[in-house]
Design an enzyme around this catalytic site. Structure first.
Site, PDB file in Angstrom:
ATOM      1  CG  ASP A   1      33.849  35.415   2.748  1.00  0.00           C
ATOM      2  OD1 ASP A   1      34.179  35.571   3.948  1.00  0.00           O
ATOM      3  OD2 ASP A   1      33.142  36.243   2.138  1.00  0.00           O
TER       4      ASP A   1
ATOM      5  CG  ASP B   1      39.580  42.975   5.699  1.00  0.00           C
ATOM      6  OD1 ASP B   1      40.760  43.113   5.360  1.00  0.00           O
ATOM      7  OD2 ASP B   1      38.747  43.895   5.620  1.00  0.00           O
TER       8      ASP B   1
HETATM    9  P1  5GP Z   1      36.469  41.317   8.821  1.00  0.00           P
HETATM   10  O1  5GP Z   1      35.457  41.337   9.923  1.00  0.00           O
HETATM   11  O2  5GP Z   1      37.483  40.215   8.959  1.00  0.00           O
HETATM   12  O3  5GP Z   1      37.101  42.654   8.630  1.00  0.00           O
HETATM   13  O4  5GP Z   1      35.678  41.121   7.484  1.00  0.00           O
HETATM   14  C1  5GP Z   1      35.222  39.904   7.055  1.00  0.00           C
HETATM   15  C2  5GP Z   1      34.182  40.085   5.981  1.00  0.00           C
HETATM   16  O5  5GP Z   1      34.410  41.265   5.219  1.00  0.00           O
HETATM   17  C3  5GP Z   1      34.250  38.963   5.013  1.00  0.00           C
HETATM   18  O6  5GP Z   1      33.440  37.886   5.416  1.00  0.00           O
HETATM   19  C4  5GP Z   1      33.776  39.615   3.723  1.00  0.00           C
HETATM   20  O7  5GP Z   1      32.373  39.560   3.654  1.00  0.00           O
HETATM   21  C5  5GP Z   1      34.200  41.050   3.855  1.00  0.00           C
HETATM   22  N1  5GP Z   1      35.466  41.324   3.143  1.00  0.00           N
HETATM   23  C6  5GP Z   1      36.680  41.565   3.670  1.00  0.00           C
HETATM   24  N2  5GP Z   1      37.607  41.749   2.708  1.00  0.00           N
HETATM   25  C7  5GP Z   1      36.947  41.619   1.537  1.00  0.00           C
HETATM   26  C8  5GP Z   1      37.368  41.666   0.156  1.00  0.00           C
HETATM   27  O8  5GP Z   1      38.541  41.862  -0.226  1.00  0.00           O
HETATM   28  N3  5GP Z   1      36.384  41.461  -0.758  1.00  0.00           N
HETATM   29  C9  5GP Z   1      35.093  41.235  -0.427  1.00  0.00           C
HETATM   30  N4  5GP Z   1      34.219  41.042  -1.419  1.00  0.00           N
HETATM   31  N5  5GP Z   1      34.666  41.164   0.846  1.00  0.00           N
HETATM   32  C10 5GP Z   1      35.593  41.349   1.817  1.00  0.00           C
END
Ligand code: 5GP
Length: 174
Positions: A97, A100
């Protein structure tokens, strides 16, 4: 109180971009078979939307992961359910999705890479490059977005708003 603003990405913008990505993937994998892996729960809406427009033979699989508690990253990744396909020698594409910090996908990527697929690509609907903490090569990106917490189109805040067909910027007010 929770506030959901007007769409940041509309249904039309999303669906047009999804078709463009699907057509690029179809071209890149023309003549090959792929294993399409949807990363749940966030990609539950993006994944079926995109695979129905990709016209190469494919197997569908799922992986359930989580790294978030409320809207704060913990850096801790849990795999609740692994894929079931044997991906050795296969062309695998991961559908996520949003990327981040990149910690979640990096963990999943390395885990699947150790199973020796012929190729392993990443397709993310949204990319928040400003917050990246690890080096990750993303092959297909729907939209680059600024550092806002977004909901809708599969993305939640405390489990809610995943069902919205568009993306909104989420604001919480007390
Ligand atoms: P990462 O490991 O890349 O920091 O985070 C990935 C996960 O964090 C994504 O799959 C999602 O579930 C959540 N996430 C990161 N940013 C957002 C955001 O802006 N909104 C939401 N709803 N979830 C996010």
């Amino acid at each position: 109180m929770m506030v959901i603003g007007k769409p940041f990405l509309t249904v039309e913008q999303i669906q047009n971009r999804v078709r463009e990505l699907a057509s690029k993937i179809s071209d890149d994998f023309s003549g090959k078979e792929i294993v399409a892996v949807g990363i749940l729960r966030g990609a539950f809406m993006f994944f079926p939307d995109i695979v129905r427009h990709i016209n190469v033979p494919m197997k569908i699989d799922f992986l359930i992961a989580s790294s978030y508690v409320k809207s704060q990253t913990t850096g801790k990744i849990a795999i609740f359910a692994d894929i079931r396909e044997d991906i050795k020698g296969k062309n695998v594409i991961l559908f996520e999705d949003i990327v981040d910090t990149g910690l979640t996908l990096k963990y999943i990527y390395d885990m699947l890479l150790s199973r020796e697929p012929a190729s392993l690509k990443i397709c993310t609907f949204l990319d928040k490059k400003a917050r990246r903490k690890v080096d990750l090569n993303i092959d297909y990106i729907g939209f680059d977005i600024p550092d806002h917490y977004v909901v809708g189109y599969g993305l939640d805040f405390e489990g809610r708003f995943r069902n919205l067909p568009y993306i909104s910027i989420f604001k919480e007010r007390i």
